[in-house]
Scaffold this motif. Structure first.
Motif, PDB file in Angstrom:
ATOM      1  N   VAL A  27       0.845  -1.202   0.000  1.00 31.44           N
ATOM      2  CA  VAL A  27       0.000   0.000   0.000  1.00 31.44           C
ATOM      3  C   VAL A  27       0.880   1.252   0.000  1.00 31.44           C
ATOM      4  CG1 VAL A  27      -1.700   1.323   1.318  1.00 31.44           C
ATOM      5  CG2 VAL A  27      -1.942  -1.164   1.086  1.00 31.44           C
ATOM      6  N   ARG A  28       1.917   1.250   0.809  1.00 27.35           N
ATOM      7  CA  ARG A  28       2.819   2.406   0.857  1.00 27.35           C
ATOM      8  C   ARG A  28       3.564   2.590  -0.463  1.00 27.35           C
ATOM      9  NH1 ARG A  28       4.100   0.262   6.558  1.00 27.35           N
ATOM     10  NH2 ARG A  28       2.797   1.581   7.889  1.00 27.35           N
ATOM     11  N   GLY A  48       2.823   6.894  -7.013  1.00 28.47           N
ATOM     12  CA  GLY A  48       2.070   8.027  -7.510  1.00 28.47           C
ATOM     13  C   GLY A  48       2.724   9.357  -7.223  1.00 28.47           C
ATOM     14  N   LEU A  49       3.477   9.435  -6.121  1.00 30.17           N
ATOM     15  CA  LEU A  49       4.091  10.697  -5.732  1.00 30.17           C
ATOM     16  C   LEU A  49       5.199  11.140  -6.682  1.00 30.17           C
ATOM     17  CD1 LEU A  49       4.251  10.243  -1.849  1.00 30.17           C
ATOM     18  CD2 LEU A  49       2.779  11.812  -3.132  1.00 30.17           C
ATOM     19  N   TRP A  50       5.815  10.187  -7.418  1.00 27.44           N
ATOM     20  CA  TRP A  50       6.812  10.632  -8.397  1.00 27.44           C
ATOM     21  C   TRP A  50       6.383  10.371  -9.830  1.00 27.44           C
ATOM     22  CZ3 TRP A  50      10.498   8.490 -11.882  1.00 27.44           C
ATOM     23  CH2 TRP A  50      10.483   7.104 -12.003  1.00 27.44           C
ATOM     24  N   GLU A  51       5.579   9.321 -10.061  1.00 27.72           N
ATOM     25  CA  GLU A  51       5.186   9.022 -11.430  1.00 27.72           C
ATOM     26  C   GLU A  51       4.116   9.986 -11.945  1.00 27.72           C
ATOM     27  OE1 GLU A  51       4.276   4.859 -11.691  1.00 27.72           O
ATOM     28  OE2 GLU A  51       6.168   4.309 -10.741  1.00 27.72           O
ATOM     29  N   GLY A  52       3.265  10.493 -11.047  1.00 26.37           N
ATOM     30  CA  GLY A  52       2.321  11.524 -11.455  1.00 26.37           C
ATOM     31  C   GLY A  52       3.040  12.770 -11.941  1.00 26.37           C
ATOM     32  N   PRO A  53       3.964  13.354 -11.133  1.00 24.20           N
ATOM     33  CA  PRO A  53       4.748  14.492 -11.609  1.00 24.20           C
ATOM     34  C   PRO A  53       5.560  14.182 -12.874  1.00 24.20           C
ATOM     35  CG  PRO A  53       4.893  14.358  -9.225  1.00 24.20           C
ATOM     36  CD  PRO A  53       4.155  13.115  -9.682  1.00 24.20           C
ATOM     37  N   ASP A  81      -3.356   9.868 -15.514  1.00 25.63           N
ATOM     38  CA  ASP A  81      -4.693   9.292 -15.298  1.00 25.63           C
ATOM     39  C   ASP A  81      -4.640   8.099 -14.343  1.00 25.63           C
ATOM     40  OD1 ASP A  81      -5.736  11.179 -16.995  1.00 25.63           O
ATOM     41  OD2 ASP A  81      -5.905   9.837 -18.723  1.00 25.63           O
ATOM     42  N   GLY A  82      -3.679   7.197 -14.580  1.00 26.27           N
ATOM     43  CA  GLY A  82      -3.603   5.986 -13.763  1.00 26.27           C
ATOM     44  C   GLY A  82      -3.302   6.278 -12.312  1.00 26.27           C
ATOM     45  N   HIS A  83      -2.355   7.166 -12.070  1.00 28.68           N
ATOM     46  CA  HIS A  83      -1.969   7.420 -10.688  1.00 28.68           C
ATOM     47  C   HIS A  83      -2.934   8.360  -9.973  1.00 28.68           C
ATOM     48  CE1 HIS A  83       1.542   4.947 -10.338  1.00 28.68           C
ATOM     49  NE2 HIS A  83       1.936   5.344 -11.530  1.00 28.68           N
ATOM     50  N   THR A  84      -3.666   9.164 -10.706  1.00 29.28           N
ATOM     51  CA  THR A  84      -4.736   9.935 -10.073  1.00 29.28           C
ATOM     52  C   THR A  84      -5.770   8.982  -9.483  1.00 29.28           C
ATOM     53  OG1 THR A  84      -4.436  11.832 -11.546  1.00 29.28           O
ATOM     54  CG2 THR A  84      -6.580  11.617 -10.455  1.00 29.28           C
ATOM     55  N   GLU A  85      -6.126   7.964 -10.254  1.00 22.51           N
ATOM     56  CA  GLU A  85      -7.087   6.972  -9.765  1.00 22.51           C
ATOM     57  C   GLU A  85      -6.519   6.150  -8.623  1.00 22.51           C
ATOM     58  OE1 GLU A  85      -9.170   2.767 -11.057  1.00 22.51           O
ATOM     59  OE2 GLU A  85      -8.314   4.046 -12.641  1.00 22.51           O
ATOM     60  N   LEU A  86      -5.299   5.612  -8.803  1.00 22.27           N
ATOM     61  CA  LEU A  86      -4.718   4.767  -7.763  1.00 22.27           C
ATOM     62  C   LEU A  86      -4.473   5.544  -6.479  1.00 22.27           C
ATOM     63  CD1 LEU A  86      -2.127   2.484  -9.612  1.00 22.27           C
ATOM     64  CD2 LEU A  86      -4.376   1.861  -8.708  1.00 22.27           C
ATOM     65  N   ASP A  87      -4.106   6.812  -6.606  1.00 23.56           N
ATOM     66  CA  ASP A  87      -3.838   7.593  -5.412  1.00 23.56           C
ATOM     67  C   ASP A  87      -5.117   7.786  -4.599  1.00 23.56           C
ATOM     68  OD1 ASP A  87      -1.561   8.817  -4.096  1.00 23.56           O
ATOM     69  OD2 ASP A  87      -2.660  10.705  -4.274  1.00 23.56           O
ATOM     70  N   ALA A  88      -6.221   8.030  -5.278  1.00 23.89           N
ATOM     71  CA  ALA A  88      -7.498   8.162  -4.571  1.00 23.89           C
ATOM     72  C   ALA A  88      -7.840   6.859  -3.858  1.00 23.89           C
ATOM     73  CB  ALA A  88      -8.606   8.550  -5.545  1.00 23.89           C
ATOM     74  N   ARG A  89      -7.623   5.726  -4.541  1.00 21.59           N
ATOM     75  CA  ARG A  89      -7.905   4.423  -3.937  1.00 21.59           C
ATOM     76  C   ARG A  89      -7.002   4.145  -2.750  1.00 21.59           C
ATOM     77  NH1 ARG A  89     -10.415   0.139  -7.117  1.00 21.59           N
ATOM     78  NH2 ARG A  89     -11.348   0.967  -9.018  1.00 21.59           N
ATOM     79  N   VAL A  90      -5.713   4.441  -2.891  1.00 18.58           N
ATOM     80  CA  VAL A  90      -4.769   4.087  -1.835  1.00 18.58           C
ATOM     81  C   VAL A  90      -4.990   4.951  -0.596  1.00 18.58           C
ATOM     82  CG1 VAL A  90      -2.791   5.614  -2.362  1.00 18.58           C
ATOM     83  CG2 VAL A  90      -2.380   3.304  -1.507  1.00 18.58           C
TER      84      VAL A  90
END
Length: 211
Positions: A45-46, A52-57, A80-89
């Motif tokens: 989970v972490r 997402g914290l680096w792949e989104g940027p 798009d992918g990490h916006t979704e996964l970040d909300a889920r995580v």
């Protein structure tokens, strides 16, 4: 000629497909209403949050600086992918009481700095190879967690992460810039050896020092 881009790597012939090592937080197995929560579950989970914290940027950066349309497309998929996964995580972290990071780790900050320092075709190749290597490592972890977890929330996150990460791997490979030879040799974003990346004959040979 060859464009020599310092990439990050660590040894071991199977490291390209092996999951990253587990960071044990010392809490052991915790019983929750969604099933047992193991150190592997929490580490996964972490790591989804960290990704997402680096792949989104990185995706936003590729949209702005990529010289190839395929690189900009890959950047959009990352966003798009990490916006979704970040909300889920974030939902999973709150429900399971998992402390989550709020900034990229030192390695990830280093990879972003490498891309900040690159331009043109060099940027495109560095982006594609750094992100492809990182996704390959995460993909192995996703498969391990999806196959082993007994926690329904973690299983749901791993199921969706599997789809998103595979999509990202695919669009990164579709750039035509991924050095599959380096992947087969076990290259990974960790360390400082130089990887030779084939460039067009019109591209001058360059060396970019990576800290």
């Amino acid at each position: 000629m060859a464009l020599l881009i310092p990439m990050q790597k660590f040894g071991g012939q199977n490291s390209a497909v092996a999951a990253p090592p587990i960071t044990d937080d010392g809490l052991g197995v915790v019983n929750t209403q969604y099933g047992p929560l193991t150190p592997l579950d929490r580490d996964f989970v972490r790591k989804v949050r960290l990704a997402g914290l680096w792949e989104g940027p990185a995706g936003h950066q590729a949209q702005q600086r990529g010289t190839q349309e395929s690189v900009r497309t890959a950047g959009l998929h990352l966003i798009d992918g990490h916006t979704e996964l970040d909300a889920r995580v974030l939902q999973v972290g709150q429900a399971l009481h998992i402390d989550l990071p709020n900034q990229p780790n030192s390695d990830q900050q280093g990879w972003l700095a490498q891309m900040d320092a690159a331009t043109g075709a060099q940027y495109d190749r560095l982006f594609a190879n750094l992100l492809r290597r990182a996704h390959g490592k995460v993909f192995a972890l996703v498969a391990q967690v999806r196959g082993q977890t007994r926690n329904s929330m973690v299983r749901s996150l791993a199921t969706r992460a599997n789809t998103v990460v595979l999509d990202h791997i695919s669009v990164l490979e579709e750039t035509g810039l991924v050095d599959f030879g380096a992947l087969a040799d076990g290259a990974s974003p960790s360390g400082k050896p130089v990887v030779t990346v084939t460039a067009s004959a019109s591209t001058p040979e360059q060396r970019s020092e990576v800290k």
